[in-house]
Design a protein around this motif. Structure first.
Motif, PDB file in Angstrom:
ATOM      1  N   SER A 295       0.884  -0.985   0.159  1.00 18.22           N
ATOM      2  CA  SER A 295       0.091  -0.118   0.163  1.00 18.22           C
ATOM      3  C   SER A 295       1.049   1.361  -0.020  1.00 18.22           C
ATOM      4  O   SER A 295       0.540   2.154  -0.612  1.00 18.22           O
ATOM      5  CB  SER A 295      -1.054  -0.064   1.239  1.00 18.22           C
ATOM      6  OG  SER A 295      -1.943  -1.254   1.170  1.00 18.22           O
ATOM      7  N   LEU A 296       1.997   1.258   0.846  1.00 18.38           N
ATOM      8  CA  LEU A 296       2.966   2.288   0.927  1.00 18.38           C
ATOM      9  C   LEU A 296       3.555   2.589  -0.447  1.00 18.38           C
ATOM     10  O   LEU A 296       3.463   3.824  -1.015  1.00 18.38           O
ATOM     11  CB  LEU A 296       3.857   2.128   1.814  1.00 18.38           C
ATOM     12  CG  LEU A 296       5.117   3.148   1.914  1.00 18.38           C
ATOM     13  CD1 LEU A 296       4.515   4.545   2.195  1.00 18.38           C
ATOM     14  CD2 LEU A 296       6.121   2.840   3.217  1.00 18.38           C
ATOM     15  N   ALA A 297       3.976   1.614  -1.269  1.00 17.04           N
ATOM     16  CA  ALA A 297       4.742   1.575  -2.341  1.00 17.04           C
ATOM     17  C   ALA A 297       3.499   2.227  -3.497  1.00 17.04           C
ATOM     18  O   ALA A 297       4.066   3.143  -4.162  1.00 17.04           O
ATOM     19  CB  ALA A 297       4.979   0.238  -2.944  1.00 17.04           C
ATOM     20  N   PHE A 298       2.338   1.688  -3.342  1.00 18.75           N
ATOM     21  CA  PHE A 298       1.406   2.220  -4.492  1.00 18.75           C
ATOM     22  C   PHE A 298       1.071   3.792  -4.173  1.00 18.75           C
ATOM     23  O   PHE A 298       0.999   4.651  -5.068  1.00 18.75           O
ATOM     24  CB  PHE A 298       0.052   1.721  -4.507  1.00 18.75           C
ATOM     25  CG  PHE A 298      -0.876   2.255  -5.257  1.00 18.75           C
ATOM     26  CD1 PHE A 298      -0.995   2.130  -6.526  1.00 18.75           C
ATOM     27  CD2 PHE A 298      -1.982   2.929  -4.333  1.00 18.75           C
ATOM     28  CE1 PHE A 298      -1.994   2.971  -7.221  1.00 18.75           C
ATOM     29  CE2 PHE A 298      -2.884   3.567  -5.296  1.00 18.75           C
ATOM     30  CZ  PHE A 298      -2.791   3.804  -6.490  1.00 18.75           C
ATOM     31  N   ASN A 299       0.913   4.111  -2.836  1.00 16.57           N
ATOM     32  CA  ASN A 299       0.496   5.647  -2.535  1.00 16.57           C
ATOM     33  C   ASN A 299       1.598   6.554  -3.069  1.00 16.57           C
ATOM     34  O   ASN A 299       1.426   7.546  -3.494  1.00 16.57           O
ATOM     35  CB  ASN A 299       0.276   5.573  -1.256  1.00 16.57           C
ATOM     36  CG  ASN A 299      -1.220   4.946  -0.707  1.00 16.57           C
ATOM     37  OD1 ASN A 299      -2.155   5.298  -1.451  1.00 16.57           O
ATOM     38  ND2 ASN A 299      -1.233   4.122   0.263  1.00 16.57           N
ATOM     39  N   VAL A 300       2.757   6.035  -2.747  1.00 17.74           N
ATOM     40  CA  VAL A 300       4.020   7.095  -3.208  1.00 17.74           C
ATOM     41  C   VAL A 300       4.139   7.043  -4.682  1.00 17.74           C
ATOM     42  O   VAL A 300       4.142   7.974  -5.379  1.00 17.74           O
ATOM     43  CB  VAL A 300       5.413   6.519  -2.416  1.00 17.74           C
ATOM     44  CG1 VAL A 300       6.569   7.135  -3.208  1.00 17.74           C
ATOM     45  CG2 VAL A 300       5.380   6.487  -0.852  1.00 17.74           C
ATOM     46  N   ALA A 301       3.895   5.999  -5.209  1.00 15.97           N
ATOM     47  CA  ALA A 301       4.071   5.926  -6.819  1.00 15.97           C
ATOM     48  C   ALA A 301       2.660   6.647  -7.419  1.00 15.97           C
ATOM     49  O   ALA A 301       2.957   7.189  -8.464  1.00 15.97           O
ATOM     50  CB  ALA A 301       3.981   4.647  -7.391  1.00 15.97           C
ATOM     51  N   PHE A 302       1.527   6.411  -6.898  1.00 18.23           N
ATOM     52  CA  PHE A 302       0.470   7.331  -7.485  1.00 18.23           C
ATOM     53  C   PHE A 302       0.609   8.811  -7.270  1.00 18.23           C
ATOM     54  O   PHE A 302       0.252   9.312  -8.527  1.00 18.23           O
ATOM     55  CB  PHE A 302      -0.790   6.756  -6.585  1.00 18.23           C
ATOM     56  CG  PHE A 302      -1.922   7.645  -6.983  1.00 18.23           C
ATOM     57  CD1 PHE A 302      -2.875   6.906  -8.026  1.00 18.23           C
ATOM     58  CD2 PHE A 302      -2.682   8.534  -6.226  1.00 18.23           C
ATOM     59  CE1 PHE A 302      -3.884   7.522  -8.314  1.00 18.23           C
ATOM     60  CE2 PHE A 302      -3.721   9.249  -6.638  1.00 18.23           C
ATOM     61  CZ  PHE A 302      -4.484   8.789  -7.608  1.00 18.23           C
ATOM     62  N   TYR A 303       1.170   9.269  -6.057  1.00 18.09           N
ATOM     63  CA  TYR A 303       1.000  10.646  -6.144  1.00 18.09           C
ATOM     64  C   TYR A 303       2.373  11.205  -6.876  1.00 18.09           C
ATOM     65  O   TYR A 303       2.063  12.314  -7.270  1.00 18.09           O
ATOM     66  CB  TYR A 303       0.884  11.176  -4.569  1.00 18.09           C
ATOM     67  CG  TYR A 303      -0.215  10.936  -4.126  1.00 18.09           C
ATOM     68  CD1 TYR A 303      -1.274  12.096  -4.443  1.00 18.09           C
ATOM     69  CD2 TYR A 303      -0.544   9.929  -3.262  1.00 18.09           C
ATOM     70  CE1 TYR A 303      -2.916  11.677  -3.834  1.00 18.09           C
ATOM     71  CE2 TYR A 303      -1.657   9.784  -2.614  1.00 18.09           C
ATOM     72  CZ  TYR A 303      -2.935  10.544  -2.976  1.00 18.09           C
ATOM     73  OH  TYR A 303      -4.311  10.378  -2.441  1.00 18.09           O
ATOM     74  N   ALA A 304       3.397  10.435  -7.068  1.00 20.77           N
ATOM     75  CA  ALA A 304       4.480  10.870  -7.599  1.00 20.77           C
ATOM     76  C   ALA A 304       4.203  10.923  -9.165  1.00 20.77           C
ATOM     77  O   ALA A 304       4.303  11.878  -9.898  1.00 20.77           O
ATOM     78  CB  ALA A 304       5.754   9.791  -7.400  1.00 20.77           C
ATOM     79  N   ASN A 305       3.389   9.739  -9.649  1.00 16.72           N
ATOM     80  CA  ASN A 305       3.093   9.949 -11.096  1.00 16.72           C
ATOM     81  C   ASN A 305       1.937  11.113 -11.173  1.00 16.72           C
ATOM     82  O   ASN A 305       2.124  11.700 -12.374  1.00 16.72           O
ATOM     83  CB  ASN A 305       2.263   8.518 -11.253  1.00 16.72           C
ATOM     84  CG  ASN A 305       1.856   8.244 -12.725  1.00 16.72           C
ATOM     85  OD1 ASN A 305       2.345   8.466 -13.633  1.00 16.72           O
ATOM     86  ND2 ASN A 305       0.438   8.230 -12.840  1.00 16.72           N
ATOM     87  N   LEU A 306       1.190  11.356 -10.523  1.00 15.10           N
ATOM     88  CA  LEU A 306       0.240  12.623 -10.702  1.00 15.10           C
ATOM     89  C   LEU A 306       1.124  13.954 -10.640  1.00 15.10           C
ATOM     90  O   LEU A 306       0.612  14.669 -11.686  1.00 15.10           O
ATOM     91  CB  LEU A 306      -0.776  12.540  -9.436  1.00 15.10           C
ATOM     92  CG  LEU A 306      -1.729  13.693  -9.345  1.00 15.10           C
ATOM     93  CD1 LEU A 306      -2.506  13.969 -10.539  1.00 15.10           C
ATOM     94  CD2 LEU A 306      -2.373  13.920  -7.979  1.00 15.10           C
ATOM     95  N   ILE A 307       2.070  13.908 -10.061  1.00 12.42           N
ATOM     96  CA  ILE A 307       2.826  15.136  -9.893  1.00 12.42           C
ATOM     97  C   ILE A 307       3.557  15.221 -11.252  1.00 12.42           C
ATOM     98  O   ILE A 307       3.704  16.550 -11.732  1.00 12.42           O
ATOM     99  CB  ILE A 307       3.589  15.348  -8.848  1.00 12.42           C
ATOM    100  CG1 ILE A 307       3.014  15.472  -7.333  1.00 12.42           C
ATOM    101  CG2 ILE A 307       4.877  16.323  -8.909  1.00 12.42           C
ATOM    102  CD1 ILE A 307       3.950  15.382  -6.154  1.00 12.42           C
ATOM    103  N   VAL A 308       4.053  14.222 -11.748  1.00 14.42           N
ATOM    104  CA  VAL A 308       4.796  14.283 -12.940  1.00 14.42           C
ATOM    105  C   VAL A 308       3.883  14.670 -14.018  1.00 14.42           C
ATOM    106  O   VAL A 308       4.338  15.570 -14.932  1.00 14.42           O
ATOM    107  CB  VAL A 308       5.549  12.843 -13.166  1.00 14.42           C
ATOM    108  CG1 VAL A 308       5.970  12.637 -14.701  1.00 14.42           C
ATOM    109  CG2 VAL A 308       6.634  12.330 -12.298  1.00 14.42           C
TER     110      VAL A 308
END
Length: 253
Positions: free
Chosen positions: A6-19
């Motif tokens: 869950s942590l890995a997804f949440n970090v990747a999800f918001y990083a992807n959104l910012i990019v």
């Protein structure tokens, strides 16, 4: 393991959104339909991350029920998931959303460019008139108006709490109403960090044709969406197994 995934997804999800938000700034100068193509691509990458990192898959049923052209899509709202995951399934969607979201830096700029339909919840009757006029304009242009008729996220299994604003829109827009059931809240619980592995199911149900009496719409939606939502809820619980699902709200909560 569940917490780590869950942590890995949440970090990747918001990083992807910012990019995407930063990289696509030039798209704000291009036609809206090109921006919506980018929004669909972002949604698909987010669903891919959810599947790969959290193990949460997607099953879609009833796509053939989506009307061509303008319609009013009435969707269950259990989590943040449906605010982006539904986008790829419509040709030109727009959401009815809180006006405050339009003023968030970067994110709000895209909402303005995408011609979303804002509603001022504190604006009273005048705000309802403006929202209806904007939604009618978008529907005349052949867009799909996505609305969460319960107004806010509700946990899976909670008693329905449909607002009558959707009946007003249905009456004024004169387009089919597409009921949408799902069980996303079992796997992406509201206000929680956890993302559970399993299969989110979204089901597009047969559309309700225009022309019903206004007072008939909400009962018709409840009779159409809620049995499907309960069925999908049971399917999701069976898949979760021993994992503890979110508790439904009591009546009146």
């Amino acid at each position: 393991m569940l917490a780590l995934r869950s942590l890995a997804f949440n970090v990747a999800f918001y990083a992807n959104l910012i990019v995407w938000l930063i990289a696509c700034l030039p798209m704000l100068l291009l036609p809206r339909r090109m921006l919506m193509a980018v929004a669909r691509a972002w949604a698909r990458t987010s669903l891919w991350l959810l599947r790969v990192l959290a193990g949460t898959r997607l099953e879609v049923r009833g796509v053939s029920n989506i009307p061509q052209g303008g319609c009013l899509a009435a969707c269950k709202h259990q989590s943040m998931w449906e605010t982006f995951a539904l986008v790829p399934f419509f040709s030109d969607p727009t959401f009815i959303l809180k006006r405050e979201l339009m003023f968030i830096p970067f994110f709000g700029w895209y909402l303005w460019k995408a011609d979303m339909v804002p509603v001022d919840r504190k604006g009273g009757a005048r705000a309802m008139v403006r929202m209806t006029e904007k939604a009618a304009e978008e529907a005349r242009d052949g867009r799909q108006i996505i609305i969460f008729p319960e107004g806010t996220r509700r946990p899976p299994g909670a008693e329905p709490a449909y607002k009558y604003g959707i009946a007003h829109l249905y009456d004024r827009l004169g387009v089919p109403c597409l009921p949408v059931a799902l069980n996303s809240g079992l796997f992406w619980p509201r206000r929680r960090f956890i993302r559970r592995p399993g299969t989110i199911v979204v089901e597009f149900l047969p559309p309700i044709p225009p022309g019903l009496p206004r007072d008939s719409l909400v009962p018709t939606l409840i009779e159409t969406i809620e049995p499907a939502a309960r069925r999908l809820h049971a399917e999701g619980l069976a898949e979760i197994g021993d994992a503890a699902p979110p508790q439904p709200e009591r009546a009146g909560a």
